[in-house]
Design a protein around this motif. Sequence first.
Motif, mmCIF file in Angstrom:
data_model
loop_
_atom_site.group_PDB
_atom_site.id
_atom_site.type_symbol
_atom_site.label_atom_id
_atom_site.label_comp_id
_atom_site.label_asym_id
_atom_site.label_seq_id
_atom_site.Cartn_x
_atom_site.Cartn_y
_atom_site.Cartn_z
ATOM 1 N N LEU A 19 -16.828 -30.544 101.430
ATOM 2 C CA LEU A 19 -15.726 -30.908 100.534
ATOM 3 C C LEU A 19 -15.212 -32.330 100.764
ATOM 4 O O LEU A 19 -15.033 -33.072 99.792
ATOM 5 C CB LEU A 19 -14.587 -29.897 100.665
ATOM 6 N N PRO A 20 -14.963 -32.761 101.997
ATOM 7 C CA PRO A 20 -14.496 -34.152 102.178
ATOM 8 C C PRO A 20 -15.459 -35.181 101.592
ATOM 9 O O PRO A 20 -15.027 -36.152 100.963
ATOM 10 C CB PRO A 20 -14.383 -34.282 103.700
ATOM 11 N N ALA A 21 -16.766 -34.971 101.784
ATOM 12 C CA ALA A 21 -17.747 -35.912 101.243
ATOM 13 C C ALA A 21 -17.735 -35.899 99.721
ATOM 14 O O ALA A 21 -17.839 -36.952 99.068
ATOM 15 C CB ALA A 21 -19.142 -35.586 101.766
ATOM 16 N N LEU A 22 -17.606 -34.712 99.140
ATOM 17 C CA LEU A 22 -17.563 -34.596 97.681
ATOM 18 C C LEU A 22 -16.328 -35.293 97.118
ATOM 19 O O LEU A 22 -16.419 -36.036 96.128
ATOM 20 C CB LEU A 22 -17.571 -33.122 97.274
ATOM 21 N N LEU A 23 -15.189 -35.082 97.738
ATOM 22 C CA LEU A 23 -13.965 -35.711 97.246
ATOM 23 C C LEU A 23 -14.038 -37.231 97.368
ATOM 24 O O LEU A 23 -13.551 -37.956 96.479
ATOM 25 C CB LEU A 23 -12.757 -35.168 98.009
ATOM 26 N N ARG A 24 -14.661 -37.719 98.440
ATOM 27 C CA ARG A 24 -14.830 -39.168 98.574
ATOM 28 C C ARG A 24 -15.723 -39.727 97.476
ATOM 29 O O ARG A 24 -15.452 -40.801 96.915
ATOM 30 C CB ARG A 24 -15.426 -39.502 99.948
ATOM 31 N N ALA A 25 -16.783 -38.993 97.146
ATOM 32 C CA ALA A 25 -17.699 -39.437 96.088
ATOM 33 C C ALA A 25 -16.991 -39.480 94.734
ATOM 34 O O ALA A 25 -17.188 -40.408 93.932
ATOM 35 C CB ALA A 25 -18.915 -38.514 96.027
ATOM 36 N N ILE A 26 -16.151 -38.482 94.484
ATOM 37 C CA ILE A 26 -15.389 -38.465 93.233
ATOM 38 C C ILE A 26 -14.421 -39.641 93.199
ATOM 39 O O ILE A 26 -14.325 -40.365 92.190
ATOM 40 C CB ILE A 26 -14.627 -37.131 93.086
ATOM 41 N N ASP A 27 -13.698 -39.839 94.290
ATOM 42 C CA ASP A 27 -12.748 -40.954 94.357
ATOM 43 C C ASP A 27 -13.437 -42.291 94.098
ATOM 44 O O ASP A 27 -12.898 -43.160 93.400
ATOM 45 C CB ASP A 27 -12.066 -40.977 95.731
ATOM 46 N N THR A 28 -14.627 -42.455 94.658
ATOM 47 C CA THR A 28 -15.352 -43.709 94.507
ATOM 48 C C THR A 28 -15.698 -43.975 93.043
ATOM 49 O O THR A 28 -15.484 -45.073 92.520
ATOM 50 C CB THR A 28 -16.634 -43.696 95.350
ATOM 51 N N ARG A 29 -16.233 -42.948 92.373
ATOM 52 C CA ARG A 29 -16.614 -43.132 90.966
ATOM 53 C C ARG A 29 -15.402 -43.433 90.086
ATOM 54 O O ARG A 29 -15.461 -44.261 89.178
ATOM 55 C CB ARG A 29 -17.333 -41.887 90.453
ATOM 56 N N LEU A 30 -14.299 -42.755 90.356
ATOM 57 C CA LEU A 30 -13.109 -42.979 89.544
ATOM 58 C C LEU A 30 -12.496 -44.343 89.829
ATOM 59 O O LEU A 30 -12.052 -45.036 88.907
ATOM 60 C CB LEU A 30 -12.084 -41.867 89.808
ATOM 61 N N ALA A 31 -12.496 -44.735 91.109
ATOM 62 C CA ALA A 31 -11.917 -46.031 91.474
ATOM 63 C C ALA A 31 -12.686 -47.186 90.853
ATOM 64 O O ALA A 31 -12.101 -48.213 90.490
ATOM 65 C CB ALA A 31 -11.879 -46.178 92.987
ATOM 66 N N GLU A 32 -14.011 -47.013 90.714
ATOM 67 C CA GLU A 32 -14.826 -48.056 90.102
ATOM 68 C C GLU A 32 -14.389 -48.344 88.671
ATOM 69 O O GLU A 32 -14.635 -49.430 88.143
ATOM 70 C CB GLU A 32 -16.295 -47.648 90.129
ATOM 71 N N ARG A 33 -13.743 -47.372 88.051
ATOM 72 C CA ARG A 33 -13.297 -47.526 86.656
ATOM 73 C C ARG A 33 -11.769 -47.610 86.558
ATOM 74 O O ARG A 33 -11.204 -47.454 85.473
ATOM 75 C CB ARG A 33 -13.843 -46.362 85.825
ATOM 76 N N ALA A 34 -11.116 -47.804 87.703
ATOM 77 C CA ALA A 34 -9.654 -47.935 87.768
ATOM 78 C C ALA A 34 -8.955 -46.705 87.193
ATOM 79 O O ALA A 34 -7.932 -46.813 86.506
ATOM 80 C CB ALA A 34 -9.190 -49.196 87.048
ATOM 81 N N LEU A 35 -9.532 -45.532 87.483
ATOM 82 C CA LEU A 35 -8.946 -44.281 87.037
ATOM 83 C C LEU A 35 -8.228 -43.623 88.217
ATOM 84 O O LEU A 35 -8.847 -43.346 89.248
ATOM 85 C CB LEU A 35 -10.025 -43.334 86.495
ATOM 86 N N ALA A 36 -6.930 -43.409 88.081
ATOM 87 C CA ALA A 36 -6.115 -42.837 89.158
ATOM 88 C C ALA A 36 -6.016 -41.328 88.955
ATOM 89 O O ALA A 36 -5.515 -40.867 87.922
ATOM 90 C CB ALA A 36 -4.731 -43.463 89.171
ATOM 91 N N ALA A 37 -6.501 -40.574 89.935
ATOM 92 C CA ALA A 37 -6.577 -39.125 89.769
ATOM 93 C C ALA A 37 -5.971 -38.385 90.954
ATOM 94 O O ALA A 37 -5.877 -38.901 92.070
ATOM 95 C CB ALA A 37 -8.020 -38.687 89.583
ATOM 96 N N ASN A 38 -5.565 -37.173 90.680
ATOM 97 C CA ASN A 38 -5.050 -36.243 91.676
ATOM 98 C C ASN A 38 -6.072 -35.112 91.783
ATOM 99 O O ASN A 38 -6.309 -34.390 90.803
ATOM 100 C CB ASN A 38 -3.683 -35.721 91.218
ATOM 101 N N LEU A 39 -6.708 -34.949 92.952
ATOM 102 C CA LEU A 39 -7.728 -33.928 93.150
ATOM 103 C C LEU A 39 -7.107 -32.739 93.866
ATOM 104 O O LEU A 39 -6.625 -32.868 94.995
ATOM 105 C CB LEU A 39 -8.900 -34.484 93.970
ATOM 106 N N ILE A 40 -7.121 -31.589 93.220
ATOM 107 C CA ILE A 40 -6.454 -30.407 93.768
ATOM 108 C C ILE A 40 -7.494 -29.303 93.981
ATOM 109 O O ILE A 40 -8.070 -28.776 93.021
ATOM 110 C CB ILE A 40 -5.345 -29.911 92.829
ATOM 111 N N HIS A 41 -7.729 -28.963 95.235
ATOM 112 C CA HIS A 41 -8.714 -27.938 95.583
ATOM 113 C C HIS A 41 -7.994 -26.653 95.987
ATOM 114 O O HIS A 41 -6.984 -26.679 96.695
ATOM 115 C CB HIS A 41 -9.598 -28.410 96.737
ATOM 116 N N SER A 42 -8.516 -25.543 95.520
ATOM 117 C CA SER A 42 -8.007 -24.231 95.926
ATOM 118 C C SER A 42 -9.179 -23.271 95.953
ATOM 119 O O SER A 42 -10.314 -23.639 95.613
ATOM 120 C CB SER A 42 -6.909 -23.747 94.964
ATOM 121 N N VAL A 43 -8.926 -22.045 96.383
ATOM 122 C CA VAL A 43 -9.986 -21.052 96.508
ATOM 123 C C VAL A 43 -9.584 -19.789 95.769
ATOM 124 O O VAL A 43 -8.463 -19.294 95.923
ATOM 125 C CB VAL A 43 -10.277 -20.725 97.986
ATOM 126 N N ASP A 44 -10.489 -19.291 94.939
ATOM 127 C CA ASP A 44 -10.321 -17.984 94.311
ATOM 128 C C ASP A 44 -10.972 -16.970 95.234
ATOM 129 O O ASP A 44 -12.202 -16.822 95.254
ATOM 130 C CB ASP A 44 -10.982 -17.975 92.930
#
Length: 292
Positions: free
Chosen positions: A152-177
């Motif tokens: 999960l930490p690696a995945l969230l970092r990868a998502i952050d990187t792609r969004l940051a490249e496009r100046a997209l500010a996001a809130n990533l919220i993980h939970s478990v069903d």
Amino acid sequence: MTSSTDHTYHNAALPQRFLLCTDLDRTLLPNGEAPESPGARSMFARMVAQPCLSLAYVSGRHLALVEESIQVYGLPQPDWILADVGSSVYQRDAQAWSLLSPWSHHIAADWQGLVAADLAVVLSGLPGLRLQPEDRQNTHKLSYFVSLDVDLPALLRAIDTRLAERALAANLIHSVDELAAVGLLDILPRRASKLYAIEFLMRRQGFTADQTLFAGDSGNDLSVLTSSLPAVLVANAHPDVVELALAEVRRNGMPDRLYVARGGFLGMNGNYSAGILEGMNHFHSEALRVLG
């Protein structure tokens, strides 16, 4: 599970105006594995029927699914619905729901005018992400299933990187069903979350922190559970969520703001609506006098 031993708010009189915000799934809705205390939901309905009390449902569900749950479970009609993990805010007006556009406009800037479908294209090809069904997506909420064994930490970092490249500010919220044994990842504009939506509603309606209580059970409730707002974790909350929440409120010096229901109040087990009632008794017992 333990709750705070600081009873700063215990037996405090109920303010003339009060805002109760509650999550739905496995908080107010008894749709988890734990048993529901008989009569707890009807007592909850009697409590929130008081004229001084305003009710908001705060859910990861979209509006139609919230309305469906109200019908299926016979829930009281709320005054507001904070849907899509706080990325949509609705107000009831003459039996219809209207989207509060000031909130939508506020959070839209974080995505540079893009919508969830656009972000899905940006994130396409990342391993470990599987889009949730279309009815779980919304304009400013992009939702994925995530395997429980993913890094999960690696995945969230990868998502952050792609969004940051496009100046997209996001809130990533993980939970478990827990019932489905799958992770859930909601991607929202950075200024969108359950906490931010509640704070927006409080400002708009003039409620203070001491006139507000939140109830929750899961990972996507943590932003509120660990904030400066009084909050209750129902007894059926997953132990991992309880541990995380208690550790965070101790770290930020506000353990008195979080109460963990443990059962025993009015002979009930503290699960679901019984836990909400127990938490209300802890912070504002005056609200329960209506129960006799």
